[in-house]
Design an enzyme around this catalytic site. Sequence first.
Site, PDB file in Angstrom:
ATOM      1  N   CYS A   1      -9.554  -0.057   3.454  1.00  0.00           N
ATOM      2  CA  CYS A   1      -9.600   0.573   4.996  1.00  0.00           C
ATOM      3  C   CYS A   1     -11.127   0.736   5.083  1.00  0.00           C
ATOM      4  CB  CYS A   1      -8.769   1.684   5.359  1.00  0.00           C
ATOM      5  SG  CYS A   1      -7.496   1.853   4.308  1.00  0.00           S
TER       6      CYS A   1
ATOM      7  N   ASN B   1      -8.693   6.276  -5.379  1.00  0.00           N
ATOM      8  CA  ASN B   1      -8.577   4.832  -5.277  1.00  0.00           C
ATOM      9  C   ASN B   1      -9.943   4.155  -5.297  1.00  0.00           C
ATOM     10  OD1 ASN B   1      -8.521   6.710  -2.868  1.00  0.00           O
ATOM     11  ND2 ASN B   1      -9.156   4.702  -1.821  1.00  0.00           N
TER      12      ASN B   1
ATOM     13  N   HIS C   1       3.425  -1.502  -3.388  1.00  0.00           N
ATOM     14  CA  HIS C   1       2.778  -2.475  -3.376  1.00  0.00           C
ATOM     15  C   HIS C   1       1.414  -2.276  -4.486  1.00  0.00           C
ATOM     16  CE1 HIS C   1      -0.923  -1.829  -0.559  1.00  0.00           C
ATOM     17  NE2 HIS C   1      -0.189  -0.798  -0.155  1.00  0.00           N
TER      18      HIS C   1
ATOM     19  N   THR D   1      17.095   2.268   9.950  1.00  0.00           N
ATOM     20  CA  THR D   1      17.782   1.415   8.813  1.00  0.00           C
ATOM     21  C   THR D   1      16.829   1.118   7.681  1.00  0.00           C
ATOM     22  OG1 THR D   1      19.353   0.337  10.473  1.00  0.00           O
ATOM     23  CG2 THR D   1      19.086  -0.907   8.238  1.00  0.00           C
TER      24      THR D   1
ATOM     25  N   GLN E   1      -2.464   5.438  -6.516  1.00  0.00           N
ATOM     26  CA  GLN E   1      -3.090   5.127  -7.429  1.00  0.00           C
ATOM     27  C   GLN E   1      -2.718   5.079  -8.711  1.00  0.00           C
ATOM     28  OE1 GLN E   1      -4.752   2.211  -6.885  1.00  0.00           O
ATOM     29  NE2 GLN E   1      -5.126   2.427  -4.641  1.00  0.00           N
TER      30      GLN E   1
ATOM     31  N   GLY F   1       2.672   4.447   1.164  1.00  0.00           N
ATOM     32  CA  GLY F   1       2.175   5.496   0.808  1.00  0.00           C
ATOM     33  C   GLY F   1       1.426   6.532   2.120  1.00  0.00           C
ATOM     34  N   THR F   2       1.312   5.713   3.115  1.00  0.00           N
ATOM     35  CA  THR F   2       0.506   6.243   4.199  1.00  0.00           C
ATOM     36  C   THR F   2       1.552   7.141   4.786  1.00  0.00           C
ATOM     37  OG1 THR F   2      -0.926   4.537   4.695  1.00  0.00           O
ATOM     38  CG2 THR F   2      -0.434   5.690   6.647  1.00  0.00           C
TER      39      THR F   2
ATOM     40  N   SER G   1       3.467   4.498  -3.771  1.00  0.00           N
ATOM     41  CA  SER G   1       3.639   3.297  -2.868  1.00  0.00           C
ATOM     42  C   SER G   1       4.008   2.216  -3.736  1.00  0.00           C
ATOM     43  CB  SER G   1       2.454   2.962  -2.189  1.00  0.00           C
ATOM     44  OG  SER G   1       2.197   1.710  -1.535  1.00  0.00           O
TER      45      SER G   1
HETATM   46  N1  PLP Z   1      -3.017   6.785  -0.845  1.00  0.00           N
HETATM   47  C1  PLP Z   1      -3.849   5.888  -1.705  1.00  0.00           C
HETATM   48  C2  PLP Z   1      -4.769   6.634  -2.740  1.00  0.00           C
HETATM   49  C3  PLP Z   1      -4.156   4.489  -1.305  1.00  0.00           C
HETATM   50  O1  PLP Z   1      -5.132   3.888  -2.259  1.00  0.00           O
HETATM   51  C4  PLP Z   1      -3.430   3.911  -0.444  1.00  0.00           C
HETATM   52  C5  PLP Z   1      -3.584   2.688  -0.192  1.00  0.00           C
HETATM   53  O2  PLP Z   1      -4.665   1.915  -0.247  1.00  0.00           O
HETATM   54  C6  PLP Z   1      -2.492   4.819   0.352  1.00  0.00           C
HETATM   55  C7  PLP Z   1      -2.446   6.120   0.032  1.00  0.00           C
HETATM   56  C8  PLP Z   1      -1.704   4.030   1.582  1.00  0.00           C
HETATM   57  O3  PLP Z   1      -0.749   3.367   0.787  1.00  0.00           O
HETATM   58  P1  PLP Z   1      -0.100   2.357   1.854  1.00  0.00           P
HETATM   59  O4  PLP Z   1      -0.801   1.072   1.842  1.00  0.00           O
HETATM   60  O5  PLP Z   1       1.547   2.050   1.067  1.00  0.00           O
HETATM   61  O6  PLP Z   1       0.628   3.038   3.050  1.00  0.00           O
END
Ligand code: PLP
Length: 369
Positions: free
Chosen positions: A317, A144, A194, A230, A172, A69-70, A192
């Site tokens: 985080c 989140n 996970h 890759t 989320q 997601g990041t 994302s």
């Molecule tokens: N965006 C939101 C709202 C999230 O809660 C998170 C992860 O906690 C992310 C982005 C980041 O996703 P990733 O952990 O896959 O980089």
Amino acid sequence: MIYFDHNATTPLDNRVLEAMLPFLSTFYGNPSSLYRQGRLVRSAIDNAREQIATLVDAPASQIIFTSGGTEANNLALATLVPHGKLAISSTEHPSISECAVSLQKKNIKLSHINVDSQGLINKATLDQLIIDQADLVSIMLANNETGVIQDLTTITQQLRANNVKVHTDAVQALGKIPVSFKQLAVHLMSLSSHKIYGPKGCGALIYEKGLKINPILIGGGQEHEHRAGTENVAAIVGFGKAAELAKTELFERSAQLLSLRLQLEVELKTIPNLSIFAEDSERLPNTVLFGMPEIDGEMLLMKLDQKGYAISSGSACASGGKEPSPALIAMGVESTLAKSAIRISLGIGNTQKEISNFIQLLKVLVYQA
Ligand code: PLP
């Protein structure tokens, strides 16, 4: 361990693991190779793309696989480079808020969109964005920490009508509520793996056809030259399988999560002075963020940890830090109350019994404090 932190990450579904294993052993070919094994691996990636497209009602050809997601969020904001006006909501994940701040050094003008005490986008600031002629607006579909769900369809309609592009971080929301790229009518959407019982290190950015993507990773033709390197094949296959399961089980999962959340909330409210943040907003079926004045949230979490509970104080985080959550501060929550915040994010493996045991323990710890 009792795991109540599914917004931080979810356990890998066994069916996802099963789908991934052949791509960690037998099928190790590079998907860019033209011989048979390469082609086979390529078709597994294409299949995953279809599975994700089906979950979010988007064209498979407009999905770019990323490392999570990041990266998807960073890639979305990079569409503005070399110049432009960006506006983000004041409750965004750091992968948007910090990325946006760093883009200010690259000729991007940044403004923030206020939220009200219930975590919802303030409509007046949206009008101001239109007056200020923002180029791109980034608003998360669900938060989140609080779980607040924005009325994004209405917001996007208004912005689109004024030629403003919209990105949404749907990380989320995915797998917890229905998410439709088409219905939300956004230009860009981040996902994302996970958070939906898939593997870590895999995500996607979906983009509207015709929108110019500015790649962050360069040096290979992968993902239609939008993301070089890759492919993380096993993770992509796992993400696809997790998406397929989320699609078929969505209603059952969200009903189960909501019934657990409601049980939790009823029991939490018997604790004097406890507030559930954004209680009046529509929220994710699995998320409750609450606080109690006079209670040190970090201390309470440590005590709960000693008793085997995995619970966070907010976003993964942000936990461990002494600062109150920026999302709560943006909602106007007083700083000491914000510092007491505890987030329970439920998952499909949790049970009613786990919740009642947790409440019993919480009451003992709170009354001792
Ligand atoms: N965006 C939101 C709202 C999230 O809660 C998170 C992860 O906690 C992310 C982005 C980041 O996703 P990733 O952990 O896959 O980089």
